[in-house]
Design a protein around this motif. Structure first.
Motif, PDB file in Angstrom:
ATOM      1  N   UNK A 178       0.826  -1.213   0.000  1.00  0.00           N
ATOM      2  CA  UNK A 178       0.000   0.000   0.000  1.00  0.00           C
ATOM      3  C   UNK A 178       0.858   1.260   0.000  1.00  0.00           C
ATOM      4  N   UNK A 179       1.947   1.274   0.751  1.00  0.00           N
ATOM      5  CA  UNK A 179       2.841   2.443   0.770  1.00  0.00           C
ATOM      6  C   UNK A 179       3.419   2.713  -0.617  1.00  0.00           C
ATOM      7  N   UNK A 180       3.878   1.657  -1.261  1.00  0.00           N
ATOM      8  CA  UNK A 180       4.424   1.823  -2.611  1.00  0.00           C
ATOM      9  C   UNK A 180       3.359   2.327  -3.576  1.00  0.00           C
ATOM     10  N   UNK A 181       2.154   1.821  -3.417  1.00  0.00           N
ATOM     11  CA  UNK A 181       1.065   2.243  -4.294  1.00  0.00           C
ATOM     12  C   UNK A 181       0.701   3.709  -4.056  1.00  0.00           C
ATOM     13  N   UNK A 182       0.667   4.151  -2.784  1.00  0.00           N
ATOM     14  CA  UNK A 182       0.345   5.541  -2.479  1.00  0.00           C
ATOM     15  C   UNK A 182       1.392   6.499  -3.043  1.00  0.00           C
ATOM     16  N   UNK A 183       2.656   6.116  -2.953  1.00  0.00           N
ATOM     17  CA  UNK A 183       3.705   6.974  -3.523  1.00  0.00           C
ATOM     18  C   UNK A 183       3.528   7.118  -5.026  1.00  0.00           C
ATOM     19  N   UNK A 184       3.209   6.010  -5.669  1.00  0.00           N
ATOM     20  CA  UNK A 184       3.011   6.052  -7.120  1.00  0.00           C
ATOM     21  C   UNK A 184       1.754   6.844  -7.488  1.00  0.00           C
ATOM     22  N   UNK A 185       0.671   6.666  -6.717  1.00  0.00           N
ATOM     23  CA  UNK A 185      -0.570   7.385  -7.009  1.00  0.00           C
ATOM     24  C   UNK A 185      -0.414   8.882  -6.760  1.00  0.00           C
ATOM     25  N   UNK A 186       0.470   9.252  -5.770  1.00  0.00           N
ATOM     26  CA  UNK A 186       0.715  10.679  -5.537  1.00  0.00           C
ATOM     27  C   UNK A 186       1.322  11.340  -6.755  1.00  0.00           C
ATOM     28  N   UNK A 187       2.282  10.664  -7.377  1.00  0.00           N
ATOM     29  CA  UNK A 187       2.873  11.211  -8.600  1.00  0.00           C
ATOM     30  C   UNK A 187       1.836  11.313  -9.716  1.00  0.00           C
ATOM     31  N   UNK A 188       0.994  10.275  -9.828  1.00  0.00           N
ATOM     32  CA  UNK A 188      -0.028  10.308 -10.861  1.00  0.00           C
ATOM     33  C   UNK A 188      -1.056  11.404 -10.605  1.00  0.00           C
ATOM     34  N   UNK A 189      -1.351  11.648  -9.325  1.00  0.00           N
ATOM     35  CA  UNK A 189      -2.323  12.692  -8.999  1.00  0.00           C
ATOM     36  C   UNK A 189      -1.786  14.075  -9.355  1.00  0.00           C
ATOM     37  N   UNK A 190      -0.483  14.273  -9.117  1.00  0.00           N
ATOM     38  CA  UNK A 190       0.119  15.558  -9.486  1.00  0.00           C
ATOM     39  C   UNK A 190       0.036  15.766 -10.989  1.00  0.00           C
ATOM     40  N   UNK A 191       0.380  14.725 -11.741  1.00  0.00           N
ATOM     41  CA  UNK A 191       0.310  14.858 -13.195  1.00  0.00           C
ATOM     42  C   UNK A 191      -1.133  15.051 -13.658  1.00  0.00           C
ATOM     43  N   UNK A 192      -2.083  14.414 -12.980  1.00  0.00           N
ATOM     44  CA  UNK A 192      -3.498  14.573 -13.347  1.00  0.00           C
ATOM     45  C   UNK A 192      -3.969  16.007 -13.069  1.00  0.00           C
ATOM     46  N   UNK A 193      -3.535  16.576 -11.933  1.00  0.00           N
ATOM     47  CA  UNK A 193      -3.891  17.970 -11.644  1.00  0.00           C
ATOM     48  C   UNK A 193      -3.306  18.917 -12.674  1.00  0.00           C
ATOM     49  N   UNK A 194      -2.062  18.636 -13.093  1.00  0.00           N
ATOM     50  CA  UNK A 194      -1.450  19.471 -14.123  1.00  0.00           C
ATOM     51  C   UNK A 194      -2.235  19.372 -15.434  1.00  0.00           C
ATOM     52  N   UNK A 195      -2.640  18.156 -15.781  1.00  0.00           N
ATOM     53  CA  UNK A 195      -3.461  17.992 -16.985  1.00  0.00           C
ATOM     54  C   UNK A 195      -4.788  18.732 -16.860  1.00  0.00           C
ATOM     55  N   UNK A 196      -5.368  18.683 -15.649  1.00  0.00           N
ATOM     56  CA  UNK A 196      -6.628  19.383 -15.415  1.00  0.00           C
ATOM     57  C   UNK A 196      -6.449  20.898 -15.603  1.00  0.00           C
ATOM     58  N   UNK A 197      -5.354  21.442 -15.086  1.00  0.00           N
ATOM     59  CA  UNK A 197      -5.091  22.878 -15.232  1.00  0.00           C
ATOM     60  C   UNK A 197      -4.898  23.252 -16.702  1.00  0.00           C
ATOM     61  N   UNK A 198      -4.131  22.433 -17.427  1.00  0.00           N
ATOM     62  CA  UNK A 198      -3.913  22.709 -18.845  1.00  0.00           C
ATOM     63  C   UNK A 198      -5.219  22.644 -19.633  1.00  0.00           C
ATOM     64  N   UNK A 199      -6.045  21.648 -19.295  1.00  0.00           N
ATOM     65  CA  UNK A 199      -7.337  21.525 -19.967  1.00  0.00           C
ATOM     66  C   UNK A 199      -8.230  22.717 -19.665  1.00  0.00           C
ATOM     67  N   UNK A 200      -8.191  23.183 -18.403  1.00  0.00           N
ATOM     68  CA  UNK A 200      -8.982  24.348 -18.017  1.00  0.00           C
ATOM     69  C   UNK A 200      -8.508  25.601 -18.756  1.00  0.00           C
ATOM     70  N   UNK A 201      -7.201  25.779 -18.863  1.00  0.00           N
ATOM     71  CA  UNK A 201      -6.668  26.932 -19.600  1.00  0.00           C
ATOM     72  C   UNK A 201      -7.078  26.891 -21.065  1.00  0.00           C
ATOM     73  N   UNK A 202      -6.991  25.696 -21.659  1.00  0.00           N
ATOM     74  CA  UNK A 202      -7.365  25.569 -23.070  1.00  0.00           C
ATOM     75  C   UNK A 202      -8.847  25.888 -23.285  1.00  0.00           C
ATOM     76  N   UNK A 203      -9.689  25.423 -22.365  1.00  0.00           N
ATOM     77  CA  UNK A 203     -11.119  25.704 -22.500  1.00  0.00           C
ATOM     78  C   UNK A 203     -11.416  27.193 -22.329  1.00  0.00           C
ATOM     79  N   UNK A 204     -10.759  27.842 -21.367  1.00  0.00           N
ATOM     80  CA  UNK A 204     -10.959  29.284 -21.180  1.00  0.00           C
ATOM     81  C   UNK A 204     -10.468  30.070 -22.394  1.00  0.00           C
ATOM     82  N   UNK A 205      -9.354  29.637 -22.973  1.00  0.00           N
ATOM     83  CA  UNK A 205      -8.832  30.306 -24.168  1.00  0.00           C
ATOM     84  C   UNK A 205      -9.807  30.172 -25.333  1.00  0.00           C
ATOM     85  N   UNK A 206     -10.364  28.961 -25.499  1.00  0.00           N
ATOM     86  CA  UNK A 206     -11.337  28.752 -26.579  1.00  0.00           C
ATOM     87  C   UNK A 206     -12.592  29.583 -26.353  1.00  0.00           C
TER      88      UNK A 206
END
Length: 336
Positions: free
Chosen positions: A102-130
């Motif tokens: 579980x510890x190993x999985x949480x560390x890996x999911x934390x990295x994935x969550x950060x990348x997912x938040x970054x993708x969410x921000x980029x998607x939000x910026x693109x939608x606002x620009x459009x």
């Protein structure tokens, strides 16, 4: 054969699933043996609930999970736990191994969550620009339409001015031609008189008497005409005075009626103020609720969804809303 599989529930475009134990020969929505949990992969949280003891029990007696259920149990560590049980590990060893996993999985999911938040921000910026680009295009189209209308109005005014100038020139030319023709007629008569034979003396005396009679008759006619004109002017003056008095009376009555109407309007406005509806704020809220998510940019729409109760958000997100961030916020609000 007994299987662990998903049973679809929910409505169109918004499903969720039950984790059930059923016979492999039974249809998807048919009879089940036991319900073990619930899985919702549409909402943003991806809710998953299950009874671990019953799942382990059915796996021990030989129930086979479907591919989807196997992946779910694998992510939750149930399949790893079954593997350790089959190896004959003790409960303490199993707990230690699962905690490390579980510890190993949480560390890996934390990295994935950060990348997912970054993708969410980029998607939000693109939608606002459009959305901003769409608004600018609409404003530019409206400005072009306004310029076109102004040009058409100016062109129509110029054509009217040209037509009016042409009419004035035609009238002036007609007036000049009339004056020229009037001046030319007496000039043409004068030479004719000059060419006439000189009158004899008897004829001159008769013509003089005739001229006197004509002058006297003209004087009498002019006197009669002056008397008639005086009488007409007097009658017209009397009529004008009568009309003025009538107009003054009408004006006075109109002023009185206007004053009465103003007083009535003031009284009505005072009554409306005294009887003001205490639910004006509710009407304003209803008017604000009529606003759609497509009228806002993505950030404003998401904030409005988060800050507004679910009952007040009915119809806020229309079917033509194609922005993913807004849809996710709406789905998460519904799942709360």
């Amino acid at each position: 054969m007994i299987t662990l599989r998903l049973q679809r529930k929910g409505r169109k475009k918004r499903p969720y699933y039950h984790i059930v134990v059923a016979d492999s020969r039974a249809p998807r929505d048919g009879r089940i043996i036991e319900r073990l949990g619930r899985y919702d992969n549409v909402s943003e949280q991806k809710l998953l609930t299950y009874d671990e003891e019953r799942v382990v029990h059915w796996l021990k007696i030989g129930a086979q999970p479907s591919n989807t259920v196997r992946n779910i149990l694998k992510d939750e560590g149930i399949m790893y736990k079954m593997h350790l049980i089959r190896w004959g590990k003790s409960e303490e060893e199993i707990e230690e191994a699962l905690s490390e996993w579980r510890e190993a999985k949480e560390a890996k999911s934390g990295e994935e969550e950060v990348s997912r938040k970054a993708q969410q921000k980029e998607l939000l910026k693109a939608e606002e620009k459009a959305y901003k680009k769409q608004v600018e295009e609409k404003a530019a189209a409206a400005a072009k339409e306004l310029e076109r209308k102004k040009a058409e109005e100016e062109k129509a005014k110029e054509e009217e001015e040209k037509a009016a100038a042409a009419e004035e020139t035609e009238e002036e030319a007609a007036a000049e031609s009339e004056t020229e023709s009037a001046d030319a007629e007496p000039e043409a008569e004068e030479p004719k008189k000059a060419k006439a034979d000189p009158p004899e003396p008897a004829e001159e005396e008769a013509s003089a008497e005739d001229d006197q009679k004509e002058t006297e008759a003209k004087e009498e006619v002019s006197e009669q005409a002056s008397e008639e004109s005086e009488e007409k002017t007097e009658s017209v003056a009397a009529e004008e005075t009568d009309a003025d008095t009538e107009e003054e009376v009408k004006a006075e009555t109109a002023d009185d009626s206007d004053k009465e109407e103003e007083e009535e309007k003031k009284a009505e406005s005072e009554e409306k103020e005294t009887k003001a509806d205490p639910d004006d704020s509710e009407e304003e809220k209803e008017a604000a609720a009529e606003q759609l998510s497509t009228d806002m940019n993505a950030t404003e729409a998401i904030d409005h969804i988060k800050d507004t109760p679910l009952d007040d958000l009915k119809g806020f997100v229309p079917e033509d809303e194609d922005r993913v961030t807004v849809q996710r916020a709406w789905e998460s609000k519904q799942s709360e």
